[in-house]
Design a protein around this motif. Sequence first.
Motif, PDB file in Angstrom:
ATOM      1  N   LEU A  51      -2.070  50.836  93.991  1.00 33.40           N
ATOM      2  CA  LEU A  51      -1.859  51.830  92.940  1.00 33.40           C
ATOM      3  C   LEU A  51      -2.671  51.434  91.714  1.00 33.40           C
ATOM      4  CD1 LEU A  51       2.035  52.114  93.174  1.00 33.40           C
ATOM      5  CD2 LEU A  51       0.412  53.888  93.894  1.00 33.40           C
ATOM      6  N   GLU A  52      -3.104  52.425  90.943  1.00 34.56           N
ATOM      7  CA  GLU A  52      -3.832  52.162  89.711  1.00 34.56           C
ATOM      8  C   GLU A  52      -2.831  52.186  88.552  1.00 34.56           C
ATOM      9  OE1 GLU A  52      -6.985  51.339  89.280  1.00 34.56           O
ATOM     10  OE2 GLU A  52      -7.364  51.406  91.439  1.00 34.56           O
ATOM     11  N   VAL A  53      -2.236  51.046  88.270  1.00 36.10           N
ATOM     12  CA  VAL A  53      -1.234  50.973  87.214  1.00 36.10           C
ATOM     13  C   VAL A  53      -1.663  50.065  86.065  1.00 36.10           C
ATOM     14  CG1 VAL A  53       0.711  51.496  88.714  1.00 36.10           C
ATOM     15  CG2 VAL A  53      -0.041  49.132  88.477  1.00 36.10           C
ATOM     16  N   CYS A  54      -2.705  49.245  86.252  1.00 32.00           N
ATOM     17  CA  CYS A  54      -3.159  48.318  85.219  1.00 32.00           C
ATOM     18  C   CYS A  54      -4.632  48.567  84.932  1.00 32.00           C
ATOM     19  CB  CYS A  54      -2.957  46.858  85.645  1.00 32.00           C
ATOM     20  SG  CYS A  54      -1.238  46.444  86.013  1.00 32.00           S
ATOM     21  N   VAL A  68       6.018  46.525  86.455  1.00 34.24           N
ATOM     22  CA  VAL A  68       5.938  47.558  87.493  1.00 34.24           C
ATOM     23  C   VAL A  68       7.105  47.359  88.456  1.00 34.24           C
ATOM     24  CG1 VAL A  68       4.447  48.680  89.181  1.00 34.24           C
ATOM     25  CG2 VAL A  68       3.427  47.403  87.283  1.00 34.24           C
ATOM     26  N   GLN A  69       7.917  48.412  88.625  1.00 35.09           N
ATOM     27  CA  GLN A  69       9.054  48.344  89.539  1.00 35.09           C
ATOM     28  C   GLN A  69       9.189  49.652  90.299  1.00 35.09           C
ATOM     29  OE1 GLN A  69      12.664  47.759  87.162  1.00 35.09           O
ATOM     30  NE2 GLN A  69      11.470  48.286  85.360  1.00 35.09           N
ATOM     31  N   HIS A 118       7.246  52.832  86.545  1.00 39.20           N
ATOM     32  CA  HIS A 118       8.092  53.059  87.722  1.00 39.20           C
ATOM     33  C   HIS A 118       7.294  53.885  88.722  1.00 39.20           C
ATOM     34  CE1 HIS A 118      10.787  52.432  84.272  1.00 39.20           C
ATOM     35  NE2 HIS A 118      11.616  51.860  85.142  1.00 39.20           N
ATOM     36  N   VAL A 119       7.108  53.322  89.910  1.00 35.59           N
ATOM     37  CA  VAL A 119       6.304  53.994  90.926  1.00 35.59           C
ATOM     38  C   VAL A 119       6.949  53.816  92.298  1.00 35.59           C
ATOM     39  CG1 VAL A 119       4.084  53.812  89.720  1.00 35.59           C
ATOM     40  CG2 VAL A 119       4.888  51.916  91.139  1.00 35.59           C
TER      41      VAL A 119
END
Length: 591
Positions: A51-54, A68-69, A118-119
Motif C-alpha cells: 500500500l502507498e501509505v508513506c 498504520v493499522q 487505517h487500511v
Amino acid sequence: MRDIAAEADRRDLVDRLTNARERVLDPRMRIVVVGPLKQGKSQFVNSLLNLEVCSVGDDETTAVPTVVQNADEASAELVLAEPGSEPVRVPVPLDQLTSITPASPLAQGREVLRLDVHVPSPLLADGLVVVDTPGVGGHGNPHAASTLGLITSADAVFVVSDSSQEFTEPEVAFLRQAMTLCPTVAVLITKIDLYPHWRAIVEADREHLRRENIDAVMLPISSMLRSHALRLNDDSLNTEAGFPQLYQFLREQVVARATVTTRKAVALDIRSVSEHLALALGSELAALRDPDTAAAAVSGLQTAKASAEAMQQRSALWQQTLGDGITDLAADIDHDLRDRLRQVTREAEQAVDDGDPGKDWAVLGEWLEEQIATAVGDNFVWAHERSMWLAERVAEHFADAAQAHLPDFDIAGMDGIMDPVTSLADLESGRMGIASKVLVGMRGSYGGVLMFGLITTFVGLALINPISIGAGVLLGSKAYKDDKEQRVLKRRADAKVAIRKFTDDVSFQVGKESKDRLRLVQRALRDHFAQMADQTVRSINDSLRAAQEAASIANSERAARTAQLEKELQAVATMRSIASQLDPEQLETAK
C-alpha cells in the motif's frame, strides 16, 4: 467468573477480567521501523503492506510519525496537540497522505503528534500495527529520544540501514540502545537490488556486531523487488527480495513471543481474581457446612484481616520508597544528562580551537548532532533501566503477600513525542573575495607608505619610492594576517556560543521529557500497588463478613446457599485450572 464477581459486588475484579478479555480479543503488536535518513524505511513499509501509505522520494522523507493499522475501510487522521485537553483528530484525505508535514495546513499551526492511517490489510488483520518514524540523526534531527520512547512499548523493532555502506558508529550505538529497550530487534539491510556488493556489506556489518557483542537478526531485503514481485505475482522474485525470511521472523519472534506474553498476563489476572473470589466463597461455605467451626474460621480471618490491614498501613513505606526513588532518580538522570552534554560540548569546543570553524562548520555540526543523539539516547536507556529497578524495589514491599508482580508499563504513548529541537545555528564561513582581501591590505599598507615616504623625503627621495612601497607591502601583509586571525578568533567565539546554546536547548527539552516520563512511572506504580493493597484488604473483609453471616443463616436456606457456593467454587477452580494451562510456569512458581 465475571458473573460471580459481579454478584459479589466486586467491580474491581470485574474490570480486571474485562481488561484481560480485551487483551485476548485485541492482541495488537506494535512494530516500530527506525533508522537514519534516506535508508528506505517508508518504502519498506509500503512494500510490506503493498500500500502507498508513506511518502517516498529523493526530496521527501517521513517528517511525521505514521501509525498504520487495520480497518474495514481506508481512512486517515492527523493527531494534533491541544494544550490542556485531549489531542484533536483532523481527517486527512487519502490522496494527501504522502505530503503530510509538521507545517501542514490541516494542522492550523498546532503541533502535529502523528498520522494515524487505517487500511484494510491481511497482514495487519492479525493484530500488527506498523509505526514509520522520522529518520534518526542528521541535520535538523539532533537526537533520537522520541524514537527511543516509542521503542520502549514496541513488541518488535526493525532498524533499517541500506547496503551502500557498512554500519557507522552512530548506527551501532543506536542499535545497542534499541536492543536494551526492546528484546525483539531485527536489522534490515535494504536496497540490495541497487548495490551488487551488498553481500560483502552484510558480512562486514555482521563482523561489526560481533565485535560489539550485539546479537541481532540481520535480514537483507529489497523493497523494490518486493513491489515488482507483488505486481507480477512472482514467488521467486519475492524470495529474492528477502521477504519470506522477514515473515518467518514476524511469525516466530514477534507473534509467538507476543502470544506468550499475552497468555502469561491473562493467566496472572485470572489466577489472581480466582484467589480473591475463592477466599470469600470458601470462607462462607466452610461456615455453612460446619457452624461449630465457624468461630475458628472467623478467628483465622480476623488474623488475616489484621495482616492485610497492616500491609495496607505499610503503604506509607512503599510510597516513601517510591517518592524518594523518583526524587533521587530525577536528580541522577538530570546530572547524567548534563554530564554527557558537557563532555560533548568540551570536545566540540576543543575541535573549534584546533581549526577554523568557518571551514569545518558543516562537518562539525553533523558530528555534534550525532554525539548529542548518542548521549541523549544513552541517558534515556539508563533512565528506563533505573525506572524498572525502582519498580522492583517498590514491589519488594509486597513480596510477603505474593503480590510482587510489576505493572505493565506503557509510558511511551504516541502523544508524548518530543518536539524537534532547534537546529545548530549557522556560522560565517570566513571566505573573502579578492576585492575584500585587497581592501584590507591597502588599509594596512597606507600608513607604511605614508610614514616611510615622509621619512625618505628628508634624503631627497620622492614620497612614493621603493623603500616606502616595500614598507607598505610589509605592513599590508601584516594587517591582512592580523585581520584574518581576528576573524578566526571571532568565528571560534561565535561557534562556541552556538554550540552552548544548542546543547542548552537539548538539555532543557530532554530534561522536561525525562521529568514527564518519571511522573508517569510514579503514577503507574502508585496506582498499581495501591490497587493491589485495596483488593487484598477488601477480599479479607468480604470473607470475614460472609463467614459471620453464614453462622446465622436459617437452616431452610443453608442447603440452597451451600449448593450455590459449591457451584461457584467449582467454576472458580475451573478458571484457575485454565490459568495454569495458559502459563504452566506460573503454576510451578505458585507451588
